[in-house]
Scaffold this motif. Structure first.
Motif, PDB file in Angstrom:
ATOM      1  N   ALA A  28     -60.856 -24.094 -37.836  1.00 32.09           N
ATOM      2  CA  ALA A  28     -59.677 -23.505 -38.645  1.00 32.09           C
ATOM      3  C   ALA A  28     -58.722 -22.572 -38.045  1.00 32.09           C
ATOM      4  N   ALA A  29     -59.652 -21.611 -37.334  1.00 32.58           N
ATOM      5  CA  ALA A  29     -58.611 -20.405 -36.412  1.00 32.58           C
ATOM      6  C   ALA A  29     -57.785 -21.341 -35.456  1.00 32.58           C
ATOM      7  N   VAL A  53     -63.116 -16.403 -32.639  1.00 32.60           N
ATOM      8  CA  VAL A  53     -64.223 -16.579 -33.659  1.00 32.60           C
ATOM      9  C   VAL A  53     -65.323 -17.211 -33.253  1.00 32.60           C
ATOM     10  N   SER A  55     -69.210 -15.629 -33.556  1.00 35.86           N
ATOM     11  CA  SER A  55     -70.186 -16.386 -34.103  1.00 35.86           C
ATOM     12  C   SER A  55     -71.431 -16.545 -33.302  1.00 35.86           C
ATOM     13  N   SER A  76     -65.211 -22.598 -38.670  1.00 39.06           N
ATOM     14  CA  SER A  76     -64.447 -21.455 -38.553  1.00 39.06           C
ATOM     15  C   SER A  76     -63.615 -21.347 -37.403  1.00 39.06           C
ATOM     16  N   ALA A  77     -64.170 -21.899 -36.190  1.00 40.42           N
ATOM     17  CA  ALA A  77     -63.128 -21.651 -35.032  1.00 40.42           C
ATOM     18  C   ALA A  77     -62.201 -22.969 -35.260  1.00 40.42           C
ATOM     19  N   ILE A  80     -71.040 -23.424 -39.954  1.00 46.55           N
ATOM     20  CA  ILE A  80     -69.921 -22.606 -40.314  1.00 46.55           C
ATOM     21  C   ILE A  80     -69.101 -22.182 -39.214  1.00 46.55           C
ATOM     22  N   SER A  81     -69.931 -21.816 -38.044  1.00 43.53           N
ATOM     23  CA  SER A  81     -69.052 -21.376 -36.906  1.00 43.53           C
ATOM     24  C   SER A  81     -68.105 -22.208 -36.445  1.00 43.53           C
TER      25      SER A  81
END
Length: 330
Positions: free
Chosen positions: A24-25, A36, A40, A21-22, A17-18
């Protein structure tokens, strides 16, 4: 901790997930991706530290439980903080206290059983030894007829004594084990007294003793007639045994809103003050006990009465008599 498959799955999920998320950021800006990622890592680190702490606490509890299983109940694991671990610790401590109490009760039961077996062996040894000696003498062909009759009669008496002892012990054992189901019938005390007096009328007649009964015919209580009569018989036997010739046994009974009371009193030689606290103890024989006394009749009476929501007390003065007070509470 990291060998735990559940922890491995959790770490894999958090890392995935981390990273997602990174990634996507990163479409928005490099700074957002770095922020992010750092957040995380910190969250995953905090989670690992917290999980590690929980594992250490659980390991302490495991060690505590191992010590309990080995018989060490002295440790105190109580925790006054909030949280599920604190609740678990307090619950374990409660179980530990309960196990301690059960262990103490079991130890007491073992001691009582050992004492009971010792007492029973002692009580049986005397009549058995006497019968063996008399049986050997009966084998003598030159034994006079009068002695042969005497020995045969004595053997019969000893056998009756052993039979009564074993029967009484079986009854008490059933009561102690809770296997006796006492009835809850309406018992009229007048009828109870008449039933209990029947076995002792002949001994009373031989000693020229008299009995007086006072009480209303409508006095009653809830209980088991046969078992209660057994208790009263043993009390009456004690009174007859310790009251001299021409003595008087007085029985009174009454009922109120709280209990039904039965009083049985005699004008015999009484019970020594130092014996009073122990007369309901099994195999206890006071200073004034007769030679053939076993010390189990009053103990059985006590067990029967207390098992029926009752209570029995005794008052006595030497050379003035004894009074037994029985109360059956409503």
């Amino acid at each position: 901790m990291l060998r735990n498959r559940e922890i491995q799955y959790l770490l894999f999920a958090m890392c995935s997930i981390s990273l997602l998320s990174a990634a996507a950021a990163a479409f928005f800006s490099l700074g957002a991706a770095v922020l992010v990622f750092i957040s995380s890592v910190l969250l995953i680190g905090c989670n690992l530290i917290f999980t590690s702490w929980r594992y250490r606490e659980i390991e302490k509890l495991s060690g505590y439980l191992r010590q309990i299983s080995s018989g060490n109940y002295s440790l105190d694991v109580r925790d006054n903080h909030e949280g599920e671990l604190s609740i678990l610790k307090n619950d374990i401590y409660k179980v530990t206290l309960m196990l301690t109490e059960h262990g103490s009760l079991l130890q007491q039961d073992k001691i009582q059983l050992t004492d009971a077996i010792s007492d029973i062996s002692h009580q049986l040894k005397t009549p058995l030894t006497s019968m063996i000696m008399m049986a050997d003498l009966l084998g003598d062909g030159e034994l006079p007829a009068a002695k042969r009759t005497e020995f045969t009669s004595n053997i019969r008496i000893q056998l009756e004594r052993i039979e009564w002892l074993i029967s009484s012990l079986l009854k008490i054992s059933k009561i102690d084990a809770g296997t006796v189901l006492f009835k809850k019938d309406r018992i009229w005390v007048e009828k109870l007294i008449q039933k209990a007096l029947e076995p002792v009328l002949i001994p009373m007649d031989i000693k020229e003793q008299t009995v007086s009964i006072q009480g209303e015919s409508n006095v009653s209580f809830l209980g088991d007639l046969n078992w209660t009569a057994e208790a009263v018989i043993n009390i009456l036997k004690n009174c007859v045994e310790h009251t001299g010739e021409g003595g008087v046994i007085a029985i009174t009974f009454e009922e109120n809103a709280l209990f039904t009371e039965i009083r049985i009193a005699d004008n015999g030689k009484g019970i020594a003050k130092e014996d009073l606290p122990y007369i309901f103890k099994r195999f206890y024989k006071g200073k004034n006990a007769s030679e053939g006394s076993i010390g189990i009749g009053l103990a059985m009476a006590h067990s029967i009465i207390t098992s029926q929501n009752g209570n029995i007390e005794v008052k006595s003065e030497q050379e003035k008599g004894t009074q037994f007070c029985i109360k059956f509470y409503k």
